[in-house]
Design a protein around this motif. Structure first.
Motif, PDB file in Angstrom:
ATOM      1  N   LEU A 187      14.704  15.853 -75.841  1.00  0.00           N
ATOM      2  CA  LEU A 187      14.979  15.899 -77.273  1.00  0.00           C
ATOM      3  C   LEU A 187      16.475  15.996 -77.564  1.00  0.00           C
ATOM      4  CD1 LEU A 187      12.206  18.465 -78.293  1.00  0.00           C
ATOM      5  CD2 LEU A 187      12.029  15.977 -78.199  1.00  0.00           C
ATOM      6  N   SER A 188      16.876  15.332 -78.629  1.00  0.00           N
ATOM      7  CA  SER A 188      18.243  15.470 -79.127  1.00  0.00           C
ATOM      8  C   SER A 188      18.303  16.620 -80.134  1.00  0.00           C
ATOM      9  CB  SER A 188      18.691  14.170 -79.800  1.00  0.00           C
ATOM     10  OG  SER A 188      19.913  14.363 -80.494  1.00  0.00           O
ATOM     11  N   ASN A 189      19.366  17.378 -80.084  1.00  0.00           N
ATOM     12  CA  ASN A 189      19.585  18.462 -81.040  1.00  0.00           C
ATOM     13  C   ASN A 189      20.607  18.110 -82.102  1.00  0.00           C
ATOM     14  OD1 ASN A 189      17.798  20.272 -79.713  1.00  0.00           O
ATOM     15  ND2 ASN A 189      19.400  20.732 -78.202  1.00  0.00           N
ATOM     16  N   ASP A 190      21.139  16.889 -82.046  1.00  0.00           N
ATOM     17  CA  ASP A 190      22.256  16.529 -82.923  1.00  0.00           C
ATOM     18  C   ASP A 190      21.962  15.361 -83.860  1.00  0.00           C
ATOM     19  OD1 ASP A 190      24.055  18.436 -81.641  1.00  0.00           O
ATOM     20  OD2 ASP A 190      24.005  17.062 -79.937  1.00  0.00           O
ATOM     21  N   HIS A 191      21.083  14.464 -83.462  1.00  0.00           N
ATOM     22  CA  HIS A 191      20.914  13.225 -84.213  1.00  0.00           C
ATOM     23  C   HIS A 191      19.431  13.005 -84.535  1.00  0.00           C
ATOM     24  CE1 HIS A 191      25.072  12.432 -83.194  1.00  0.00           C
ATOM     25  NE2 HIS A 191      24.775  12.596 -81.905  1.00  0.00           N
ATOM     26  N   PHE A 192      19.160  12.775 -85.836  1.00  0.00           N
ATOM     27  CA  PHE A 192      17.789  12.662 -86.299  1.00  0.00           C
ATOM     28  C   PHE A 192      17.661  11.514 -87.294  1.00  0.00           C
ATOM     29  CE2 PHE A 192      18.650  17.030 -85.150  1.00  0.00           C
ATOM     30  CZ  PHE A 192      17.549  17.380 -84.380  1.00  0.00           C
ATOM     31  N   SER A 193      16.412  11.120 -87.552  1.00  0.00           N
ATOM     32  CA  SER A 193      16.096  10.129 -88.580  1.00  0.00           C
ATOM     33  C   SER A 193      14.882  10.618 -89.360  1.00  0.00           C
ATOM     34  CB  SER A 193      15.796   8.755 -87.957  1.00  0.00           C
ATOM     35  OG  SER A 193      16.927   8.254 -87.275  1.00  0.00           O
TER      36      SER A 193
ATOM     37  N   ALA B 202      24.187  26.170 -89.570  1.00  0.00           N
ATOM     38  CA  ALA B 202      25.503  26.309 -88.953  1.00  0.00           C
ATOM     39  C   ALA B 202      25.816  25.153 -88.001  1.00  0.00           C
ATOM     40  CB  ALA B 202      25.582  27.632 -88.192  1.00  0.00           C
ATOM     41  N   LYS B 203      24.817  24.437 -87.518  1.00  0.00           N
ATOM     42  CA  LYS B 203      25.030  23.368 -86.550  1.00  0.00           C
ATOM     43  C   LYS B 203      25.096  22.022 -87.262  1.00  0.00           C
ATOM     44  CE  LYS B 203      22.901  21.256 -82.469  1.00  0.00           C
ATOM     45  NZ  LYS B 203      24.152  21.258 -81.699  1.00  0.00           N
ATOM     46  N   ARG B 204      26.146  21.257 -87.010  1.00  0.00           N
ATOM     47  CA  ARG B 204      26.286  19.951 -87.653  1.00  0.00           C
ATOM     48  C   ARG B 204      25.384  18.937 -86.947  1.00  0.00           C
ATOM     49  NH1 ARG B 204      29.054  17.178 -91.190  1.00  0.00           N
ATOM     50  NH2 ARG B 204      30.320  18.983 -91.745  1.00  0.00           N
ATOM     51  N   ILE B 205      24.616  18.195 -87.738  1.00  0.00           N
ATOM     52  CA  ILE B 205      23.749  17.147 -87.227  1.00  0.00           C
ATOM     53  C   ILE B 205      23.936  15.901 -88.085  1.00  0.00           C
ATOM     54  CG2 ILE B 205      22.038  18.801 -86.386  1.00  0.00           C
ATOM     55  CD1 ILE B 205      20.299  18.064 -88.803  1.00  0.00           C
ATOM     56  N   THR B 206      23.390  14.793 -87.612  1.00  0.00           N
ATOM     57  CA  THR B 206      23.378  13.566 -88.410  1.00  0.00           C
ATOM     58  C   THR B 206      21.926  13.239 -88.778  1.00  0.00           C
ATOM     59  OG1 THR B 206      23.142  12.043 -86.524  1.00  0.00           O
ATOM     60  CG2 THR B 206      25.374  12.709 -87.148  1.00  0.00           C
ATOM     61  N   LEU B 207      21.749  12.588 -89.921  1.00  0.00           N
ATOM     62  CA  LEU B 207      20.420  12.218 -90.380  1.00  0.00           C
ATOM     63  C   LEU B 207      20.437  10.776 -90.853  1.00  0.00           C
ATOM     64  CD1 LEU B 207      17.520  13.318 -90.988  1.00  0.00           C
ATOM     65  CD2 LEU B 207      18.293  13.562 -93.350  1.00  0.00           C
ATOM     66  N   GLY B 208      19.676   9.927 -90.172  1.00  0.00           N
ATOM     67  CA  GLY B 208      19.550   8.537 -90.563  1.00  0.00           C
ATOM     68  C   GLY B 208      18.393   8.341 -91.526  1.00  0.00           C
ATOM     69  N   GLY B 209      18.523   7.365 -92.410  1.00  0.00           N
ATOM     70  CA  GLY B 209      17.469   7.085 -93.377  1.00  0.00           C
ATOM     71  C   GLY B 209      17.679   5.737 -94.029  1.00  0.00           C
ATOM     72  N   ASP B 210      16.658   5.246 -94.721  1.00  0.00           N
ATOM     73  CA  ASP B 210      16.764   3.948 -95.372  1.00  0.00           C
ATOM     74  C   ASP B 210      17.418   4.086 -96.747  1.00  0.00           C
ATOM     75  OD1 ASP B 210      14.794   4.920 -97.094  1.00  0.00           O
ATOM     76  OD2 ASP B 210      13.175   3.973 -95.986  1.00  0.00           O
ATOM     77  N   LYS B 211      17.449   2.999 -97.518  1.00  0.00           N
ATOM     78  CA  LYS B 211      18.143   2.970 -98.801  1.00  0.00           C
ATOM     79  C   LYS B 211      17.528   3.905 -99.832  1.00  0.00           C
ATOM     80  CE  LYS B 211      19.622  -1.830 -98.213  1.00  0.00           C
ATOM     81  NZ  LYS B 211      19.563  -3.207 -98.779  1.00  0.00           N
ATOM     82  N   GLY B 212      16.263   4.250 -99.642  1.00  0.00           N
ATOM     83  CA  GLY B 212      15.625   5.146-100.591  1.00  0.00           C
ATOM     84  C   GLY B 212      16.234   6.537-100.625  1.00  0.00           C
ATOM     85  N   PHE B 213      16.988   6.891 -99.585  1.00  0.00           N
ATOM     86  CA  PHE B 213      17.628   8.207 -99.529  1.00  0.00           C
ATOM     87  C   PHE B 213      19.067   8.177-100.043  1.00  0.00           C
ATOM     88  CE2 PHE B 213      14.312   8.283 -96.302  1.00  0.00           C
ATOM     89  CZ  PHE B 213      13.700   9.499 -96.540  1.00  0.00           C
ATOM     90  N   ASP B 214      19.545   7.009-100.451  1.00  0.00           N
ATOM     91  CA  ASP B 214      20.910   6.880-100.968  1.00  0.00           C
ATOM     92  C   ASP B 214      20.944   7.335-102.429  1.00  0.00           C
ATOM     93  OD1 ASP B 214      23.512   6.300-101.480  1.00  0.00           O
ATOM     94  OD2 ASP B 214      23.328   4.118-101.288  1.00  0.00           O
ATOM     95  N   VAL B 215      20.843   8.636-102.617  1.00  0.00           N
ATOM     96  CA  VAL B 215      20.860   9.259-103.943  1.00  0.00           C
ATOM     97  C   VAL B 215      21.921  10.366-103.914  1.00  0.00           C
ATOM     98  CG1 VAL B 215      19.524  10.559-105.634  1.00  0.00           C
ATOM     99  CG2 VAL B 215      18.434   8.726-104.322  1.00  0.00           C
ATOM    100  N   THR B 216      22.736  10.411-104.943  1.00  0.00           N
ATOM    101  CA  THR B 216      23.871  11.346-104.950  1.00  0.00           C
ATOM    102  C   THR B 216      23.432  12.783-104.756  1.00  0.00           C
ATOM    103  OG1 THR B 216      25.090   9.862-106.432  1.00  0.00           O
ATOM    104  CG2 THR B 216      25.845  12.145-106.290  1.00  0.00           C
TER     105      THR B 216
END
Length: 367
Positions: free
Chosen positions: A138-144, A253-267
């Motif tokens: 499992l990755s602890n830093d990068h998710f979708s 406290a831990k920085r991660i990244t979250l990938g998603g499609d255009k539906g999540f592009d909301v301010t």
């Protein structure tokens, strides 16, 4: 010499179900992972059952049977009981001997309700991922993250006015009902079959159906599912569920990244992610508005200029593999249960089945 076509039945059998299962059968590796997870849940099971009274179906056997239903696309629990009666592979996996009686389907269903009350599916899902050999995958830093519609077990004819002023369907088991020029919405109407279901359509040009919405949080290293959520279908359900799953899975406290499609592009959603120390690797929604202007995106150069953004955008699409398994193999494109709690239980268990199918292959690939 030709053998005679005669039935040979012995009075006693000295061969166990396990002896009939090949040593390299894929279910053997899965059974080992399942048993490891169930062992950690023994205390939770003890709290769900009374100390006295007639023994019920062991929860371990109940869960293994439900997993088989997902592995082999068994469409109903009645068919599952039939398979358990004559399928030696199923008997071995569940933990039944050759001559053990099979449970009545009604008894099986009522015992499943006890697991529902104890949130056992979520605990089992977490116990599978919490095993030491699985953690290394499992990755602890990068998710979708993403969501999908699950069609409810309710017909459109059950979507009636809440005040009871509309016309009922015609006589007969499947009476006709016309909806032409009739305005219907979730505010004024509700399903009499499944009140938790909501009328919703995924996109323009698609028909609206009574549905639930299933959500997945996937880690990006091996595309395993690490969190699930099932909600009523709505326009904001995907973003709300994404925040809820992130809060459960990753400390702020831990920085991660979250990938998603255009539906999540909301301010507002992107702002919520940044407050949680989450870098939003969200696809840019830059479509043209009705006035001909390009839509203003919440994702800027601070994110898109990095190589990691492009990697997240490529890997996030693997989340569809999990949805494909859950809806096709585990037969959850249209649920056979009613209510958010029951559908959520089966959705989480189907996600656990997806992980269990993939984990042994990933472990075998480790040098």
């Amino acid at each position: 010499m030709r053998g005679e076509d005669e039935a040979s039945e012995g009075l006693f059998s000295y061969v166990s179900c396990s002896a009939r299962v090949p040593k390299d059968h894929p279910l053997r590796a899965i059974r080992r992972l399942v048993d490891g997870a169930l062992e950690t849940l023994s205390g939770d099971f003890a709290r769900l059952y009374a100390k006295l009274g007639r023994p019920s179906i062991p929860p371990e056997k109940l869960l293994r049977a439900l997993l088989l239903q997902a592995f082999y696309s068994v469409r109903s629990e009645r068919q599952l009981m039939e398979q358990l009666d004559y399928n030696l592979l199923f008997r071995w996996f569940v933990g039944l001997s050759m001559d053990a009686p099979i449970w009545d389907v009604t008894v099986f269903t009522k015992n499943r309700e006890r697991l529902l009350e104890g949130d056992v599916a979520a605990k089992f899902f977490g116990a599978v991922l919490d095993q030491a050999e699985v953690k290394q995958l499992l990755s602890n830093d990068h998710f979708s993250v993403d969501g999908t519609l699950i069609e409810a077990w309710a017909s459109m004819k059950s979507f009636r006015r809440k005040d009871g002023k509309d016309k009922p369907p015609g006589p007969g088991r499947n009476g006709e009902r016309g909806f032409h020029k009739e305005k219907r919405s979730n505010e004024t109407h509700g399903s009499t079959t499944d009140p938790d279901a909501r009328l919703y359509r995924k996109g323009d040009g698609q028909g609206a159906k009574l549905s639930f919405m299933g959500h997945i949080l996937m880690e990006n290293r091996n595309a395993l599912i690490v969190e699930t959520e099932l909600t009523q279908a709505s326009g904001t359900a995907e973003r709300d569920a994404a925040l809820a799953m992130i809060d459960r899975h990753s400390p702020a406290a831990k920085r991660i990244t979250l990938g998603g499609d255009k539906g999540f592009d909301v301010t507002g959603f992107v702002g919520e992610l940044r407050e949680r120390n989450v870098t939003p690797h969200i696809a840019v929604d830059a479509h043209l508005t009705k006035t001909g202007k390009t839509r203003k995106t919440a994702i800027d150069g601070r994110t898109t200029r990095h190589l990691g953004y492009a990697i997240s955008q490529r890997i996030r699409k693997r989340i569809e593999e999990g949805f494909g398994y859950i809806k096709t193999v585990a037969v959850l494109r249209k649920t056979r249960h009613r209510g958010t709690a029951r559908v959520g239980f089966m959705f989480t268990l189907a996600a656990a089945a997806y992980n269990l199918v993939r984990i042994p292959k990933l472990l075998a690939a480790i040098p």
